[in-house]
Design an enzyme around this catalytic site. Structure first.
Site, PDB file in Angstrom:
ATOM      1  CE  LYS A 174      -1.630   2.530   3.172  1.00 19.31           C
ATOM      2  NZ  LYS A 174      -1.484   3.837   2.458  1.00 19.31           N
ATOM      3  CD  GLU A 249      13.460   4.388   7.103  1.00 20.28           C
ATOM      4  OE1 GLU A 249      13.396   5.361   7.905  1.00 20.28           O
ATOM      5  OE2 GLU A 249      13.229   4.485   5.908  1.00 20.28           O
ATOM      6  CB  CYS A 283      13.476   9.628   7.543  1.00 23.71           C
ATOM      7  SG  CYS A 283      14.131   8.354   6.433  1.00 23.71           S
ATOM      8  CD  GLU A 380      11.844  13.080  11.034  1.00 23.73           C
ATOM      9  OE1 GLU A 380      12.641  12.728  10.152  1.00 23.73           O
ATOM     10  OE2 GLU A 380      10.910  12.354  11.438  1.00 23.73           O
TER      11      GLU A 380
END
Length: 477
Positions: A174, A249, A283, A380
């Site tokens: 997906k 991850e 990231c 972040e």
């Protein structure tokens, strides 16, 4: 990009049955460029059944034959680099140059995995008994459910598909509903490369519904997610209920430590390249900058000079170096980070505001004198924002760098071998770069620690995540 035939199930493209859809938006113009139909439960069940049948077929294909198919998939990505790049830029916003680089990187990884899939070796363990032996084997784990993000809509989809194919697994993936175009193209390329029906299945839909339905199915044996920390923890909980293998991850907040003996000019240039690539939506990008007090002024000056030279605009326009943010959510988040930093007394030395009245553009932003508890230092930012703090001692800065629960990437700049060793061993992260900003390679394992995830992708370690270990003891009469 045609989105209406959005589901690839058992080798055929179908119109979903749910009747639900979501808009696909060009982030540079805010124009709706398509609508993406969502899968219904019936569609998901069909994809699961197809993956089950596909696995039975694909696991029996000889490794060298699987390798030919995955290499062809890599070659086709290269042949269609412009088509893929155009879809990426239209839906995600990054520049065409960055989009082409994303496709090329995806092809390189798929090519390497094709070859490594031929080298999933076992071993013989000496037996404790006469006339017997112990054989250790790696077998394909089974059908995989994979979930990929919007910031790298080609490479993350291709990565998960290539891992599964090389290991002998089938997959239901997906991709992100905001950026479906590249995934749809990749689905066509899989079929063209010779992937049998049912081995690769692509679905779109409401994330919670799709993930919960796929993970709960007894057909699925492994889950792979690249996404946020919050989503990762939820997926891990769903996987734990079913005792299924999982690779996560997740997000990071990567420190960059610039020591007093570093090459300041080179460090400033590389840190800007890392921080503002893909409008900061990476990231692994360096996101917190710790600079030794003796060189802080020089580093900051050169850093800001490079930032000021960044040309922001539509990713399709010539000369543009940074495109828009990918969605309104990230734009709103930038406003919140700026307001919080200024309220806490940080000094804004570049950017800090939106650009224009159309599109999700935000100026490359730099803060200095920022307190350690500012939101941009603890969360972040995932946008074009760089906070800079000074430090005095190596022990102090390593403690600061390791103060957050994240541990994906970390960076250090120094001319001293001893300092480099202290940084590489002391920084808590899954991947560390010294005097550079490249932390990924097809040959090397990639992943984080702590809240940045579990498991690895790439390298032999990443491929083995798609297998389970079988120990066979044989006794001979």
């Amino acid at each position: 990009m045609q989105h209406d035939l959005a589901l690839l199930i058992n080798g055929s493209w179908i119109v979903p049955s749910s009747g639900r859809s979501s808009p696909v938006i060009n982030p540079a113009t805010e124009a709706e460029i398509g609508r993406l139909p969502h899968a219904g439960v019936d569609d998901l069940d069909r994809a699961l059944e197809a993956a089950a049948a596909g696995f039975k077929l694909w696991r029996q294909v000889l490794p060298q034959e699987r390798a030919k198919v995955v290499r062809r998939f890599a070659d086709l990505m290269r042949e269609h680099v412009d088509l893929l790049a155009a879809a990426i830029t239209a839906e995600q916003g990054k520049t065409l140059a960055e989009a082409r680089g994303e496709v090329q990187g995806a092809a390189e990884l798929a090519e390497w995995l094709a070859e490594e899939g031929r080298r999933i070796y076992g071993r013989i363990v000496p037996s404790r008994f006469p006339n017997s032996r112990i054989r250790v084997e790696h077998e394909p784990v089974g059908p995989v459910a994979a979930f990929s993000p919007w910031n790298f809509p080609c490479s993350m989809v291709a990565r998960k598909i290539a891992h599964a194919l090389a290991a002998g697994c089938s997959i239901v993936i997906k991709p992100a509903e905001e950026t479906p175009g590249a995934a749809i193209i990749l689905g066509h390329l899989c079929l063209k490369a010779g992937v049998p029906p049912g081995v690769v299945n692509i679905v779109f839909g409401a994330p919670a519904q799709v993930s919960e339905h796929l993970i709960a199915s007894p057909i699925i044996q492994k889950i792979s997610l690249t996404g946020s920390v919050g989503v990762g923890k939820h997926i891990a909980m769903l996987a734990a209920r079913e005792l299924k293998k999982v690779t996560l991850e997740l997000g990071g907040h990567s420190p960059a430590v610039i020591c007093e003996d570093a090459d300041i000019a080179a460090a400033a240039q590389m840190c800007v390249q890392s921080r503002f690539r893909n409008a900061g939506q990476v990231c692994t990008a360096a996101t917190r900058f710790y600079v030794h007090a003796s060189v802080a002024e020089s580093f900051t000056r050169q850093f800001v000079q490079h930032v000021a030279a960044i040309k922001v605009g539509d990713g399709t326009a010539p000369g543009v170096q940074m495109g828009p943010l990918s969605n309104q959510r990230r734009l709103d988040a930038m406003d919140r980070f700026v307001a919080d930093a200024e309220a806490r007394g940080a000094r804004l030395v570049a950017g800090g505001q939106r650009i224009g009245n159309r599109g999700y553009f935000f100026a490359p932003t730099v803060f200095t004198d920022i307190p350690a508890d500012a939101e941009v230092m603890t969360q972040e930012p995932f946008g074009p924002m760089a906070p800079i703090r000074s430090f005095d001692t190596l022990d102090e800065v390593i403690a600061s760098a390791n103060s957050l629960p994240f541990g994906l990437a970390a960076y250090g700049f120094t001319r001293s071998h001893r300092t480099a060793e202290r940084l590489s061993s002391g920084l808590r992260a899954g991947v560390v770069a010294i005097n550079g900003v490249t932390v990924t390679a097809p040959e090397a394992p990639f992943g984080g620690v702590g809240d940045s995830g579990v498991g690895r992708e790439s390298g032999s370690e990443g491929l083995l995540e798609y297998t389970h270990v079988k120990t066979v003891t044989e006794t001979f009469n």
